[in-house]
Design a protein around this motif. Structure first.
Motif, PDB file in Angstrom:
ATOM      1  N   ASP A  60       0.587   5.201   0.716  1.00 57.66           N
ATOM      2  CA  ASP A  60      -0.810   6.055   1.397  1.00 57.66           C
ATOM      3  C   ASP A  60      -0.070   7.495   1.560  1.00 57.66           C
ATOM      4  O   ASP A  60       0.757   7.029   2.048  1.00 57.66           O
ATOM      5  CB  ASP A  60      -0.929   5.247   2.824  1.00 57.66           C
ATOM      6  CG  ASP A  60      -2.594   5.756   3.372  1.00 57.66           C
ATOM      7  OD1 ASP A  60      -2.737   7.011   2.427  1.00 57.66           O
ATOM      8  OD2 ASP A  60      -2.522   5.204   4.373  1.00 57.66           O
ATOM      9  N   SER A  61      -1.217   8.338   1.896  1.00 53.23           N
ATOM     10  CA  SER A  61      -0.673   9.961   2.094  1.00 53.23           C
ATOM     11  C   SER A  61       1.047  10.526   1.562  1.00 53.23           C
ATOM     12  O   SER A  61       1.064  10.374   2.227  1.00 53.23           O
ATOM     13  CB  SER A  61      -0.468   9.526   3.899  1.00 53.23           C
ATOM     14  OG  SER A  61      -2.671   9.116   3.763  1.00 53.23           O
ATOM     15  N   TYR A 112      -3.578   6.769  -2.738  1.00 56.26           N
ATOM     16  CA  TYR A 112      -3.707   6.378  -2.301  1.00 56.26           C
ATOM     17  C   TYR A 112      -4.103   4.834  -2.823  1.00 56.26           C
ATOM     18  O   TYR A 112      -4.328   5.306  -4.282  1.00 56.26           O
ATOM     19  CB  TYR A 112      -4.778   5.730  -1.244  1.00 56.26           C
ATOM     20  CG  TYR A 112      -4.802   4.920  -0.939  1.00 56.26           C
ATOM     21  CD1 TYR A 112      -4.077   3.960   0.427  1.00 56.26           C
ATOM     22  CD2 TYR A 112      -6.069   3.999  -1.326  1.00 56.26           C
ATOM     23  CE1 TYR A 112      -4.422   2.866   0.856  1.00 56.26           C
ATOM     24  CE2 TYR A 112      -6.190   2.606  -1.265  1.00 56.26           C
ATOM     25  CZ  TYR A 112      -5.311   1.765   0.109  1.00 56.26           C
ATOM     26  OH  TYR A 112      -5.103   0.866   0.709  1.00 56.26           O
ATOM     27  N   GLN A 152      -3.087   0.700  -3.672  1.00 54.02           N
ATOM     28  CA  GLN A 152      -2.657  -0.499  -3.153  1.00 54.02           C
ATOM     29  C   GLN A 152      -2.661  -1.879  -4.352  1.00 54.02           C
ATOM     30  O   GLN A 152      -2.985  -2.118  -5.575  1.00 54.02           O
ATOM     31  CB  GLN A 152      -3.603  -1.333  -2.117  1.00 54.02           C
ATOM     32  CG  GLN A 152      -5.566  -1.773  -2.984  1.00 54.02           C
ATOM     33  CD  GLN A 152      -6.429  -2.475  -1.962  1.00 54.02           C
ATOM     34  OE1 GLN A 152      -6.045  -3.375  -1.307  1.00 54.02           O
ATOM     35  NE2 GLN A 152      -7.335  -1.243  -1.496  1.00 54.02           N
ATOM     36  N   ASN A 166      -2.252  13.519  -1.586  1.00 60.09           N
ATOM     37  CA  ASN A 166      -3.236  12.525  -0.821  1.00 60.09           C
ATOM     38  C   ASN A 166      -2.583  11.361  -1.712  1.00 60.09           C
ATOM     39  O   ASN A 166      -4.178  10.703  -1.962  1.00 60.09           O
ATOM     40  CB  ASN A 166      -4.426  13.695  -0.394  1.00 60.09           C
ATOM     41  CG  ASN A 166      -4.281  14.489   0.302  1.00 60.09           C
ATOM     42  OD1 ASN A 166      -3.330  14.078   1.464  1.00 60.09           O
ATOM     43  ND2 ASN A 166      -4.983  15.203  -0.003  1.00 60.09           N
ATOM     44  N   GLU A 182       0.510  -1.441   0.368  1.00 62.37           N
ATOM     45  CA  GLU A 182      -0.084   0.055   0.668  1.00 62.37           C
ATOM     46  C   GLU A 182       1.085   1.295   0.408  1.00 62.37           C
ATOM     47  O   GLU A 182       1.891   1.431   0.751  1.00 62.37           O
ATOM     48  CB  GLU A 182      -0.629  -0.067   1.070  1.00 62.37           C
ATOM     49  CG  GLU A 182      -2.052  -1.145   1.373  1.00 62.37           C
ATOM     50  CD  GLU A 182      -2.558  -1.103   2.209  1.00 62.37           C
ATOM     51  OE1 GLU A 182      -3.832  -0.565   2.450  1.00 62.37           O
ATOM     52  OE2 GLU A 182      -2.463  -1.128   3.407  1.00 62.37           O
TER      53      GLU A 182
END
Length: 228
Positions: free
Chosen positions: A17-18, A33, A35, A31, A15
């Motif tokens: 993320d952020s 994101y 997976q 921001n 993942e």
């Protein structure tokens, strides 16, 4: 050798993320994101200059960002490239030393030459050549094969189809579909049709630096103006 051994369940995932990256008050990524589940191919599409290569570098840990969280199975990794066999990365630039012979490169990177030979039997004709003796297309192909069949659980592939013959693109697609059951693959390329045909899920990276998951990739890409 059964490349499509399905004994490993789809449980592991990478993942990102952020992720936030900006230069001189210009936001490149914000921001983010996405997976990448093991057992799937995840496509990443976007216009030229939107930050796809930069995002892969941030995930791999070779580019810093103002904020980032890269996790494998929920565990945070600051620089994932330092952890053996976790993630392998194919950059756009050549990375194998030119003095190495092809056979030596496969041994050095612990890549599966036997697996490659099943899909690319012509690889045997190149084994005695030094990387620097190969054409640009041959070198790109060899480096891509090294990464795809490396021991790493997750692959980050930046334009693996570029500078490769159409026949070899088709064979690369076949190899990716075979190995994906034991790997999680994040792939980006301008050959979007090839990406769509092999991807289980697709993200679009907008010019504002956001990742957009696509439920209906081809229709969504038309609506976004990426394709006609």
């Amino acid at each position: 050798m059964d490349l499509s051994d399905q004994s490993n369940p789809v449980t592991s995932r990478l993942e990102a993320d952020s992720i936030w990256l900006e230069y001189d008050n210009r936001r490149i990524l914000q921001n983010i994101y996405l997976q990448v589940p093991k057992g799937q191919i995840t496509g990443l599409l976007g216009r030229n200059g939107c930050g796809k290569s930069t995002l892969l570098e941030v995930i791999y840990g070779i580019r810093t960002a103002q904020n980032r969280s890269v996790r494998i199975d929920g565990m945070f990794y600051d620089k994932v490239y330092k952890h053996q066999n976790r993630v392998a990365y194919l950059p756009q630039k050549a990375f194998v030393p030119g003095h190495l012979r092809v056979k030596e490169a496969f041994a050095l990177y612990q890549s599966d030459l036997a697996a490659v030979s099943l899909v690319f039997p012509a690889i045997t004709d190149l084994l005695s050549y030094r990387i620097g003796q190969l054409s640009g297309g041959q070198q790109r192909l060899v480096e891509t094969l090294l990464v795809i069949t490396s021991p790493a659980t997750f692959l980050l592939l930046d334009e693996p189809f570029s500078n490769v013959m159409p026949l070899h693109i088709e064979l690369l697609r076949q190899l990716l579909l075979l190995v994906k059951v034991r790997k999680g693959i994040l792939i980006t390329d301008h050959f979007y049709q090839d990406i769509l045909q092999i991807s289980d899920q697709v993200y679009f990276l907008s010019t504002t630096g956001h990742t957009v998951p696509l439920k209906h990739p081809e229709a969504d890409l038309r609506e976004l103006g990426y394709i006609r």
